[in-house]
Scaffold this motif. Structure first.
Motif, PDB file in Angstrom:
ATOM      1  N   LEU A   1       0.624  -0.920  -0.056  1.00  0.00           N
ATOM      2  CA  LEU A   1      -0.198   0.041   0.139  1.00  0.00           C
ATOM      3  C   LEU A   1       0.739   1.337  -0.075  1.00  0.00           C
ATOM      4  CD1 LEU A   1      -2.631  -0.896   2.615  1.00  0.00           C
ATOM      5  CD2 LEU A   1      -2.919  -0.571   0.211  1.00  0.00           C
ATOM      6  N   GLY A   2       1.991   1.117   0.489  1.00  0.00           N
ATOM      7  CA  GLY A   2       3.070   2.175   0.074  1.00  0.00           C
ATOM      8  C   GLY A   2       3.047   3.062   1.618  1.00  0.00           C
ATOM      9  N   ARG A   3       2.392   2.327   2.560  1.00  0.00           N
ATOM     10  CA  ARG A   3       2.262   2.785   3.936  1.00  0.00           C
ATOM     11  C   ARG A   3       3.656   2.751   4.679  1.00  0.00           C
ATOM     12  NH1 ARG A   3       0.182   0.553   8.912  1.00  0.00           N
ATOM     13  NH2 ARG A   3       0.577   2.072  10.508  1.00  0.00           N
ATOM     14  N   PHE A   4       4.122   1.402   4.555  1.00  0.00           N
ATOM     15  CA  PHE A   4       5.551   0.927   5.090  1.00  0.00           C
ATOM     16  C   PHE A   4       6.340   1.380   3.915  1.00  0.00           C
ATOM     17  CE2 PHE A   4       4.428  -2.257   8.710  1.00  0.00           C
ATOM     18  CZ  PHE A   4       3.438  -1.126   9.565  1.00  0.00           C
ATOM     19  N   GLN A   5       7.521   2.086   4.290  1.00  0.00           N
ATOM     20  CA  GLN A   5       8.368   2.319   3.093  1.00  0.00           C
ATOM     21  C   GLN A   5       9.793   1.669   3.321  1.00  0.00           C
ATOM     22  OE1 GLN A   5       8.846   6.623   2.863  1.00  0.00           O
ATOM     23  NE2 GLN A   5       6.668   6.802   3.047  1.00  0.00           N
ATOM     24  N   ARG A   6       9.815   0.582   4.474  1.00  0.00           N
ATOM     25  CA  ARG A   6      11.253   0.196   4.658  1.00  0.00           C
ATOM     26  C   ARG A   6      11.007  -1.313   4.297  1.00  0.00           C
ATOM     27  NH1 ARG A   6      14.539   3.474   9.350  1.00  0.00           N
ATOM     28  NH2 ARG A   6      13.670   5.344   9.056  1.00  0.00           N
ATOM     29  N   PRO A   7      11.658  -2.185   3.389  1.00  0.00           N
ATOM     30  CA  PRO A   7      11.667  -3.301   3.499  1.00  0.00           C
ATOM     31  C   PRO A   7      12.049  -4.213   4.687  1.00  0.00           C
ATOM     32  CG  PRO A   7      12.698  -2.336   1.334  1.00  0.00           C
ATOM     33  CD  PRO A   7      12.496  -1.465   2.503  1.00  0.00           C
ATOM     34  N   GLN A   8      11.285  -5.072   4.972  1.00  0.00           N
ATOM     35  CA  GLN A   8      11.522  -5.532   6.452  1.00  0.00           C
ATOM     36  C   GLN A   8      11.017  -7.003   6.827  1.00  0.00           C
ATOM     37  OE1 GLN A   8       8.672  -3.551   9.451  1.00  0.00           O
ATOM     38  NE2 GLN A   8       8.643  -2.303   7.648  1.00  0.00           N
ATOM     39  N   GLN A   9      11.497  -7.540   7.733  1.00  0.00           N
ATOM     40  CA  GLN A   9      11.030  -8.993   7.956  1.00  0.00           C
ATOM     41  C   GLN A   9      10.487  -8.539   9.643  1.00  0.00           C
ATOM     42  OE1 GLN A   9      11.020 -11.906   6.336  1.00  0.00           O
ATOM     43  NE2 GLN A   9       9.759 -12.878   8.010  1.00  0.00           N
ATOM     44  N   ALA A  10       9.244  -8.822   9.691  1.00  0.00           N
ATOM     45  CA  ALA A  10       8.667  -8.783  10.953  1.00  0.00           C
ATOM     46  C   ALA A  10       9.108  -9.909  11.782  1.00  0.00           C
ATOM     47  CB  ALA A  10       6.866  -9.014  10.826  1.00  0.00           C
ATOM     48  N   ALA A  11       8.754  -9.368  13.177  1.00  0.00           N
ATOM     49  CA  ALA A  11       9.571 -10.191  14.241  1.00  0.00           C
ATOM     50  C   ALA A  11       8.528 -10.611  15.392  1.00  0.00           C
ATOM     51  CB  ALA A  11      11.135  -9.660  14.623  1.00  0.00           C
ATOM     52  N   LEU A  12       8.846 -11.903  16.096  1.00  0.00           N
ATOM     53  CA  LEU A  12       8.245 -11.789  17.067  1.00  0.00           C
ATOM     54  C   LEU A  12       9.062 -12.184  18.194  1.00  0.00           C
ATOM     55  CD1 LEU A  12       5.328 -14.678  16.418  1.00  0.00           C
ATOM     56  CD2 LEU A  12       5.023 -12.334  17.456  1.00  0.00           C
ATOM     57  N   VAL A  13       9.121 -11.220  19.283  1.00  0.00           N
ATOM     58  CA  VAL A  13      10.395 -11.236  19.935  1.00  0.00           C
ATOM     59  C   VAL A  13       9.755 -11.908  21.468  1.00  0.00           C
ATOM     60  CG1 VAL A  13      12.096  -9.842  21.237  1.00  0.00           C
ATOM     61  CG2 VAL A  13      11.387  -9.279  19.054  1.00  0.00           C
ATOM     62  N   PRO A  14      10.581 -12.733  22.024  1.00  0.00           N
ATOM     63  CA  PRO A  14       9.970 -13.534  23.429  1.00  0.00           C
ATOM     64  C   PRO A  14      10.359 -12.512  24.351  1.00  0.00           C
ATOM     65  CG  PRO A  14      11.577 -14.961  22.109  1.00  0.00           C
ATOM     66  CD  PRO A  14      11.513 -13.783  21.351  1.00  0.00           C
ATOM     67  N   LEU A  15       9.615 -12.608  25.250  1.00  0.00           N
ATOM     68  CA  LEU A  15       9.667 -11.358  26.540  1.00  0.00           C
ATOM     69  C   LEU A  15      11.162 -11.311  27.007  1.00  0.00           C
ATOM     70  CD1 LEU A  15       8.716  -9.711  28.733  1.00  0.00           C
ATOM     71  CD2 LEU A  15       7.861 -11.828  30.004  1.00  0.00           C
ATOM     72  N   ARG A  16      11.739 -12.588  27.307  1.00  0.00           N
ATOM     73  CA  ARG A  16      12.967 -12.604  27.865  1.00  0.00           C
ATOM     74  C   ARG A  16      14.088 -11.997  27.188  1.00  0.00           C
ATOM     75  NH1 ARG A  16      13.711 -15.227  32.666  1.00  0.00           N
ATOM     76  NH2 ARG A  16      15.321 -14.233  32.597  1.00  0.00           N
ATOM     77  N   ASP A  17      13.955 -12.255  25.430  1.00  0.00           N
ATOM     78  CA  ASP A  17      14.641 -11.474  24.558  1.00  0.00           C
ATOM     79  C   ASP A  17      14.617 -10.031  24.563  1.00  0.00           C
ATOM     80  OD1 ASP A  17      15.664 -13.878  24.129  1.00  0.00           O
ATOM     81  OD2 ASP A  17      14.757 -14.339  22.191  1.00  0.00           O
ATOM     82  N   HIS A  18      13.138  -9.661  24.619  1.00  0.00           N
ATOM     83  CA  HIS A  18      12.731  -8.263  24.491  1.00  0.00           C
ATOM     84  C   HIS A  18      13.712  -7.485  25.749  1.00  0.00           C
ATOM     85  CE1 HIS A  18      10.358  -4.562  24.585  1.00  0.00           C
ATOM     86  NE2 HIS A  18      10.025  -4.745  25.719  1.00  0.00           N
ATOM     87  N   LEU A  19      13.485  -8.064  27.066  1.00  0.00           N
ATOM     88  CA  LEU A  19      14.301  -7.286  28.225  1.00  0.00           C
ATOM     89  C   LEU A  19      15.866  -7.216  27.779  1.00  0.00           C
ATOM     90  CD1 LEU A  19      12.587  -9.223  31.235  1.00  0.00           C
ATOM     91  CD2 LEU A  19      11.987  -6.890  29.887  1.00  0.00           C
ATOM     92  N   ARG A  20      16.496  -8.066  27.105  1.00  0.00           N
ATOM     93  CA  ARG A  20      17.808  -7.934  26.856  1.00  0.00           C
ATOM     94  C   ARG A  20      17.981  -7.213  25.946  1.00  0.00           C
ATOM     95  NH1 ARG A  20      17.840 -13.939  28.137  1.00  0.00           N
ATOM     96  NH2 ARG A  20      16.900 -14.408  26.053  1.00  0.00           N
ATOM     97  N   GLN A  21      17.289  -6.915  24.873  1.00  0.00           N
ATOM     98  CA  GLN A  21      17.328  -6.011  23.886  1.00  0.00           C
ATOM     99  C   GLN A  21      17.325  -4.449  24.336  1.00  0.00           C
ATOM    100  OE1 GLN A  21      14.611  -7.018  20.669  1.00  0.00           O
ATOM    101  NE2 GLN A  21      15.712  -8.642  20.234  1.00  0.00           N
TER     102      GLN A  21
END
Length: 436
Positions: free
Chosen positions: A279-299
């Protein structure tokens, strides 16, 4: 036999009390400092939802324009737009999911002597209580239909209920907050996850409590105060347009049990991202991610860099103390070379001598462990006096209290290993025989 070794160890320590005290003090300082910092790091990186965190994931996507320049500490991708959150809520194949934002309301005086007070909580979708395992003491939450209808309902914490000074149940009672009237539908047990993973973690990561939950769409309709960061870009002219596709401000969590559920949701998420790219709303090619809770805290770097540095400095200090202890023990045991060699010459096995010296090391470690507990307690008390947000967490629990003397004994044994093997060697015994 063990009693005999303990008796010999006590006699040996009594013959050189000053050196024994020096070893105990060095051990107490090294282990105590390390335990104090290890306690802080352990609590700061603790699982905020034991038993549930393994199935909680945070969807991540990038809605920013190609020209947007991300500044350090101001990354809009830490949150989600209402448009994306609504699409995921409506069509996402998750067992449960929630979009939420931190809010603040004003509680009017409850008595003539009171002052108006700020109360913090969450604006959230209806499944928030299931996703985070929040326990109800009485009443219930709200339905998705009630939220879509902008129902003026609220769930409050047990502590908030006490502040209302009502006799009996507060469920069904109307309260006025920030010039709006709400009906209390339920009361939950105080919910204080540490760290506060469900927020944008821009503030109060280790302190605070959510005293209310209000339906998200109701909060948007009433233009209620959002306390977390709101990022906007593009043609947004009204910073309060919370439903704009060019403003991120929501946190989003999904409950996924098993690899098949994760794969299905990841595919759905990528399809949503690809649709927005088309649709052109997102302009950056990307791979969506599912981040686990503990990984989210580390990031997100929940444990500050300075705390990690202090931990490594404490471990380095422990290493220096162990080197010094090793030198002290070697000097102390070297004075007993003749005694030990005579025992060896009279038929004592090397293992017997090493076991005796290990008994001495364990006794020194035990005394050092007691001292380390005092040093760690003093260090944690000092940390609690600091103005940092995590200072209140600097409290030793029973696992760390048990670990402290065990670590002291292990360190003492490691430091004594080389000197003990050296003085118990057959070569020294033979040298004594030759000299005789």
């Amino acid at each position: 036999m063990l009693g005999h070794y303990v008796h010999l160890a006590l006699r040996a320590l009594g013959r050189s009390p000053l050196m024994a005290v020096a070893v105990v003090v060095a051990l107490a300082l090294g282990v105590g400092a390390s335990i104090a910092m290890l306690t802080v790091v352990r609590v700061m990186s603790w699982d905020p939802l034991p038993g549930l965190s393994q199935q909680l994931y945070r969807p991540v996507m990038d809605p920013l324009p190609a020209s947007f320049k991300i500044r350090p500490g101001a990354d809009p991708r830490i949150a989600m737009t209402w448009v994306d959150a609504k699409a995921l809520l409506d069509d996402g194949p998750a067992a449960a999911q929630v979009a939420l934002a931190t809010g603040r309301v004003v509680l009017p005086p409850q008595t003539p002597l009171d002052q108006p007070a700020y109360v913090d909580g969450q604006f959230a979708t209806s499944q928030v209580f299931r996703v985070f395992g929040i326990r109800f003491l009485e009443g219930t939450g709200w339905s998705a239909a009630e939220e879509a209808g902008h129902a003026a309902v609220i769930v409050i914490s047990e502590s908030f209920a006490r502040r209302l000074r009502a006799e009996g149940s507060v469920v069904g009672r109307r309260i006025r907050l920030s010039e709006h009237s709400f009906t209390i539908t339920g009361v939950i047990a105080d919910w204080t996850p540490v760290p506060r993973f469900h927020t944008d973690m821009q503030r109060e990561v280790f302190a605070g409590r959510d005293d209310f939950f209000i339906p998200l769409e109701t909060a948007i309709a009433l233009d209620m105060e959002v306390r977390n960061a709101v990022f906007s870009w593009g043609d947004v002219t009204n910073s309060r347009d919370m439903k704009s596709a060019s403003a991120t401000w929501l946190q989003f969590w999904v409950e996924l049990e098993g690899a098949q559920a994760r794969a299905a949701y990841a595919a759905f998420l990528q399809n949503h991202v690809q649709a927005q790219l088309d649709l052109g709303r997102f302009q950056r090619p990307q791979q969506a991610a599912l981040v686990p809770l503990r990984d989210h805290l580390r990031q997100r770097g929940v444990v500050p860099a300075e705390v990690r540095l202090q931990l490594w400095l404490a471990i380095g200090f422990l290493f220096v103390c162990m080197v010094n202890i090793c030198a002290l023990l070697y000097a102390r045991l070297s004075r007993r070379t003749h005694e030990i060699a005579v025992r060896r010459a009279l038929g004592a096995r090397r293992a017997d001598v090493v076991l005796q010296l290990a008994t001495e090391a364990v006794m020194v470690g035990g005394l050092g462990g007691v001292g380390a507990l005092a040093v760690a307690a003093l260090g944690l008390w000092f940390l609690r006096t600091q103005p940092e947000g995590y200072a209140a967490l600097a409290v030793m629990d029973w696992p760390m209290a048990v670990l402290t003397p065990l670590l002291a004994c292990v360190c003492s044994l490691l430091a004594a290993a080389l000197p003990a093997l050296r003085v118990a060697s057959t070569r020294i015994a033979m040298q004594i025989k030759v000299a005789e």
